[in-house]
Scaffold this motif. Structure first.
Motif, PDB file in Angstrom:
ATOM      1  N   LEU A   1       0.813  -1.219   0.000  1.00  0.00           N
ATOM      2  CA  LEU A   1       0.000   0.000   0.000  1.00  0.00           C
ATOM      3  C   LEU A   1       0.842   1.263   0.000  1.00  0.00           C
ATOM      4  CD1 LEU A   1      -3.002  -0.609   2.429  1.00  0.00           C
ATOM      5  CD2 LEU A   1      -2.976  -0.705  -0.064  1.00  0.00           C
ATOM      6  N   TYR A   2       1.776   1.351   0.966  1.00  0.00           N
ATOM      7  CA  TYR A   2       2.589   2.569   1.017  1.00  0.00           C
ATOM      8  C   TYR A   2       3.950   2.273   1.624  1.00  0.00           C
ATOM      9  CZ  TYR A   2       0.519   3.032   5.790  1.00  0.00           C
ATOM     10  OH  TYR A   2       0.079   2.826   7.074  1.00  0.00           O
ATOM     11  N   TYR A   3       4.849   3.266   1.502  1.00  0.00           N
ATOM     12  CA  TYR A   3       6.277   3.053   1.764  1.00  0.00           C
ATOM     13  C   TYR A   3       6.792   4.146   2.686  1.00  0.00           C
ATOM     14  CZ  TYR A   3       5.250   0.417  -2.430  1.00  0.00           C
ATOM     15  OH  TYR A   3       4.665  -0.433  -3.335  1.00  0.00           O
ATOM     16  N   MET A   4       7.485   3.751   3.746  1.00  0.00           N
ATOM     17  CA  MET A   4       7.974   4.694   4.755  1.00  0.00           C
ATOM     18  C   MET A   4       9.496   4.645   4.794  1.00  0.00           C
ATOM     19  SD  MET A   4       5.136   3.686   7.633  1.00  0.00           S
ATOM     20  CE  MET A   4       5.334   1.935   7.253  1.00  0.00           C
ATOM     21  N   TYR A   5      10.104   5.758   4.428  1.00  0.00           N
ATOM     22  CA  TYR A   5      11.561   5.892   4.427  1.00  0.00           C
ATOM     23  C   TYR A   5      11.956   6.674   5.678  1.00  0.00           C
ATOM     24  CZ  TYR A   5      11.146   4.508  -0.475  1.00  0.00           C
ATOM     25  OH  TYR A   5      10.856   3.834  -1.640  1.00  0.00           O
ATOM     26  N   ARG A   6      12.692   6.032   6.566  1.00  0.00           N
ATOM     27  CA  ARG A   6      12.970   6.601   7.880  1.00  0.00           C
ATOM     28  C   ARG A   6      14.362   7.219   7.961  1.00  0.00           C
ATOM     29  NH1 ARG A   6       7.857   6.187  10.166  1.00  0.00           N
ATOM     30  NH2 ARG A   6       7.160   4.023  10.371  1.00  0.00           N
ATOM     31  N   ASP A   7      14.464   8.227   8.810  1.00  0.00           N
ATOM     32  CA  ASP A   7      15.751   8.762   9.234  1.00  0.00           C
ATOM     33  C   ASP A   7      16.616   9.173   8.044  1.00  0.00           C
ATOM     34  OD1 ASP A   7      17.725   9.545  10.997  1.00  0.00           O
ATOM     35  OD2 ASP A   7      18.577   7.546  11.213  1.00  0.00           O
ATOM     36  N   LEU A   8      16.118  10.140   7.270  1.00  0.00           N
ATOM     37  CA  LEU A   8      16.811  10.598   6.075  1.00  0.00           C
ATOM     38  C   LEU A   8      17.602  11.881   6.365  1.00  0.00           C
ATOM     39  CD1 LEU A   8      13.907  10.087   3.515  1.00  0.00           C
ATOM     40  CD2 LEU A   8      15.825   8.556   3.944  1.00  0.00           C
ATOM     41  N   TYR A   9      18.649  12.117   5.568  1.00  0.00           N
ATOM     42  CA  TYR A   9      19.500  13.291   5.750  1.00  0.00           C
ATOM     43  C   TYR A   9      20.363  13.464   4.509  1.00  0.00           C
ATOM     44  CZ  TYR A   9      22.467   9.364   7.132  1.00  0.00           C
ATOM     45  OH  TYR A   9      23.127   8.158   7.150  1.00  0.00           O
ATOM     46  N   HIS A  10      20.970  14.639   4.366  1.00  0.00           N
ATOM     47  CA  HIS A  10      21.819  14.921   3.207  1.00  0.00           C
ATOM     48  C   HIS A  10      23.250  14.444   3.403  1.00  0.00           C
ATOM     49  CE1 HIS A  10      18.988  18.231   1.570  1.00  0.00           C
ATOM     50  NE2 HIS A  10      18.996  17.223   0.729  1.00  0.00           N
ATOM     51  N   ASN A  11      23.763  14.626   4.611  1.00  0.00           N
ATOM     52  CA  ASN A  11      25.154  14.278   4.878  1.00  0.00           C
ATOM     53  C   ASN A  11      25.314  13.975   6.364  1.00  0.00           C
ATOM     54  OD1 ASN A  11      25.626  16.907   6.262  1.00  0.00           O
ATOM     55  ND2 ASN A  11      25.451  17.743   4.185  1.00  0.00           N
TER      56      ASN A  11
ATOM     57  N   MET B   1       5.028  12.690   1.043  1.00  0.00           N
ATOM     58  CA  MET B   1       5.025  13.664   2.133  1.00  0.00           C
ATOM     59  C   MET B   1       6.183  13.380   3.083  1.00  0.00           C
ATOM     60  SD  MET B   1       1.766  12.272   4.316  1.00  0.00           S
ATOM     61  CE  MET B   1       1.756  10.601   5.019  1.00  0.00           C
ATOM     62  N   ALA B   2       6.657  14.461   3.705  1.00  0.00           N
ATOM     63  CA  ALA B   2       7.746  14.365   4.667  1.00  0.00           C
ATOM     64  C   ALA B   2       7.210  14.662   6.057  1.00  0.00           C
ATOM     65  CB  ALA B   2       8.848  15.359   4.319  1.00  0.00           C
TER      66      ALA B   2
ATOM     67  N   ASP C   1      11.494  11.865   7.964  1.00  0.00           N
ATOM     68  CA  ASP C   1      11.038  10.710   7.190  1.00  0.00           C
ATOM     69  C   ASP C   1      10.312  11.176   5.939  1.00  0.00           C
ATOM     70  OD1 ASP C   1      11.789   9.249   9.504  1.00  0.00           O
ATOM     71  OD2 ASP C   1       9.740   9.328  10.289  1.00  0.00           O
ATOM     72  N   ILE C   2      10.184  10.266   4.980  1.00  0.00           N
ATOM     73  CA  ILE C   2       9.334  10.486   3.812  1.00  0.00           C
ATOM     74  C   ILE C   2       8.439   9.266   3.625  1.00  0.00           C
ATOM     75  CG2 ILE C   2       9.298  10.649   1.282  1.00  0.00           C
ATOM     76  CD1 ILE C   2      11.706  12.475   1.435  1.00  0.00           C
ATOM     77  N   THR C   3       7.151   9.520   3.405  1.00  0.00           N
ATOM     78  CA  THR C   3       6.183   8.456   3.148  1.00  0.00           C
ATOM     79  C   THR C   3       5.619   8.636   1.743  1.00  0.00           C
ATOM     80  OG1 THR C   3       5.582   8.322   5.485  1.00  0.00           O
ATOM     81  CG2 THR C   3       4.023   7.385   3.909  1.00  0.00           C
ATOM     82  N   VAL C   4       5.511   7.540   1.024  1.00  0.00           N
ATOM     83  CA  VAL C   4       5.008   7.545  -0.358  1.00  0.00           C
ATOM     84  C   VAL C   4       3.756   6.675  -0.417  1.00  0.00           C
ATOM     85  CG1 VAL C   4       5.521   6.987  -2.765  1.00  0.00           C
ATOM     86  CG2 VAL C   4       7.348   7.861  -1.262  1.00  0.00           C
ATOM     87  N   ILE C   5       2.634   7.276  -0.842  1.00  0.00           N
ATOM     88  CA  ILE C   5       1.352   6.565  -0.912  1.00  0.00           C
ATOM     89  C   ILE C   5       0.811   6.646  -2.333  1.00  0.00           C
ATOM     90  CG2 ILE C   5      -0.949   6.297   0.076  1.00  0.00           C
ATOM     91  CD1 ILE C   5      -0.035   7.876   2.497  1.00  0.00           C
ATOM     92  N   PRO C   6       0.947   5.592  -3.128  1.00  0.00           N
ATOM     93  CA  PRO C   6       0.357   5.595  -4.479  1.00  0.00           C
ATOM     94  C   PRO C   6      -1.168   5.593  -4.399  1.00  0.00           C
ATOM     95  CG  PRO C   6       2.065   3.906  -4.260  1.00  0.00           C
ATOM     96  CD  PRO C   6       1.739   4.386  -2.878  1.00  0.00           C
ATOM     97  N   PRO C   7      -1.835   6.033  -5.455  1.00  0.00           N
ATOM     98  CA  PRO C   7      -3.304   6.018  -5.449  1.00  0.00           C
ATOM     99  C   PRO C   7      -3.824   4.582  -5.482  1.00  0.00           C
ATOM    100  CG  PRO C   7      -2.476   6.607  -7.626  1.00  0.00           C
ATOM    101  CD  PRO C   7      -1.288   6.564  -6.719  1.00  0.00           C
ATOM    102  N   TYR C   8      -4.920   4.358  -4.781  1.00  0.00           N
ATOM    103  CA  TYR C   8      -5.503   3.009  -4.737  1.00  0.00           C
ATOM    104  C   TYR C   8      -6.874   3.121  -4.085  1.00  0.00           C
ATOM    105  CZ  TYR C   8      -5.884  -2.040  -3.817  1.00  0.00           C
ATOM    106  OH  TYR C   8      -6.281  -3.352  -3.780  1.00  0.00           O
ATOM    107  N   ILE C   9      -7.801   2.301  -4.540  1.00  0.00           N
ATOM    108  CA  ILE C   9      -9.117   2.223  -3.921  1.00  0.00           C
ATOM    109  C   ILE C   9      -9.227   0.874  -3.213  1.00  0.00           C
ATOM    110  CG2 ILE C   9     -11.614   2.304  -4.255  1.00  0.00           C
ATOM    111  CD1 ILE C   9     -10.214   4.926  -4.853  1.00  0.00           C
ATOM    112  N   MET C  10      -9.430   0.920  -1.910  1.00  0.00           N
ATOM    113  CA  MET C  10      -9.526  -0.299  -1.103  1.00  0.00           C
ATOM    114  C   MET C  10     -11.002  -0.701  -0.997  1.00  0.00           C
ATOM    115  SD  MET C  10      -6.711   0.368   1.930  1.00  0.00           S
ATOM    116  CE  MET C  10      -7.873   1.313   2.905  1.00  0.00           C
ATOM    117  N   GLY C  11     -11.480  -1.391  -1.995  1.00  0.00           N
ATOM    118  CA  GLY C  11     -12.891  -1.764  -2.015  1.00  0.00           C
ATOM    119  C   GLY C  11     -13.748  -0.550  -2.293  1.00  0.00           C
ATOM    120  N   ASN C  12     -14.285   0.049  -1.223  1.00  0.00           N
ATOM    121  CA  ASN C  12     -15.125   1.237  -1.402  1.00  0.00           C
ATOM    122  C   ASN C  12     -14.544   2.484  -0.751  1.00  0.00           C
ATOM    123  OD1 ASN C  12     -15.507   0.753   1.306  1.00  0.00           O
ATOM    124  ND2 ASN C  12     -17.700   0.305   1.166  1.00  0.00           N
TER     125      ASN C  12
END
Length: 246
Positions: free
Chosen positions: A39-49, A156-157, A64-75
């Motif tokens: 359903l969705y993906y959670m990328y934890r503890d991110l930084y540039h350097n 989203m972050a 963190d960054i979370t990625v949620i693709p579009p999807y319909i869960m039944g109704n």
């Protein structure tokens, strides 16, 4: 699913599967006949350097960054599992969290329990619709769910204190949030004994928190003191009291 960021850290995401959130899905008949799915993906503890990572760690924060693709869960529209935050040690104030939409559109559903022991009696319900660049604070006392009601991917972050674990069980016991956002409309969750009407708030102008809509909030890594409200909310109660007035 492979996502590339201009950030490093834990680039192998925690993947939330459909059956991981089966207890909060509205359409149980659909669920019975549907195979498990990412359903969705959670990328934890991110930084540039490493310098920035040390600043973040020393201030007991996590980006963190979370990625949620579009999807319909039944109704109903795809959503996160929903969770509350624990209280800061030696206080009755729970940790807040702050989100920023990086891409797509998000609907944040916030709900406030009367106290930690009455999951099914809710004091306040808030819906916040956010677009790219918008910043949304989850204040102390509120649990929250995020929905992607669009046809495009939501990215989203969030900044959050790194010193606690989220509390998912109250949402499981109640079979989700107070309201289900179905394709055909919004309906109340009858598992709750008391549900206030859902009120809509705008993401808001949050300069007093050091947050500027449209400006990448990761940049606060070099003005990190402005994020103290996430780790020591007990020192910023006046700010929170005026955030979403009823």
């Amino acid at each position: 699913m492979s996502i590339k960021f201009d950030l490093i850290g834990d680039n192998e995401p925690d993947i939330r599967m459909l059956y991981d959130i089966k207890d909060v899905v509205h359409d149980l008949e659909w669920l019975k006949s549907t195979p498990d799915k990412e359903l969705y993906y959670m990328y934890r503890d991110l930084y540039h350097n490493e310098e920035e990572h040390l600043i973040i760690q020393n201030n007991q924060l996590r980006y963190d960054i979370t990625v949620i693709p579009p999807y319909i869960m039944g109704n109903e529209y795809v959503k996160t599992a929903g969770h509350y935050h624990p209280s800061v040690p030696d206080t009755k104030i729970t940790y807040p969290e702050v989100y920023q939409v990086l891409e797509g559109k998000a609907t944040y559903i916030l709900q406030k329990r009367v106290d930690d022991y009455f999951d099914k009696v809710i004091e306040d319900n808030i819906q916040i619709n956010a677009h790219q660049g918008d910043v949304v604070i989850v204040p102390p006392g509120y649990g929250h769910v995020t929905l992607n009601r669009s046809t495009t991917t939501l990215r989203m972050a969030n900044w959050v204190c790194s010193q606690f674990s989220s509390i998912y069980e109250p949402y499981r016991r109640c079979r989700g949030a107070t309201y289900y956002f179905l394709v055909d409309g919004i309906v109340k969750n009858n598992e709750y004994e008391q549900i206030p009407e859902l009120r809509t708030e705008k993401p808001g102008k949050l300069r007093e928190f050091g947050l500027i809509p449209g400006k990448d909030m990761y940049e606060l890594v070099y003005d990190i003191d402005k994020l103290e409200f996430l780790t020591k909310p007990q020192n910023h109660t006046e700010l929170f009291s005026s955030l979403y007035k009823q």
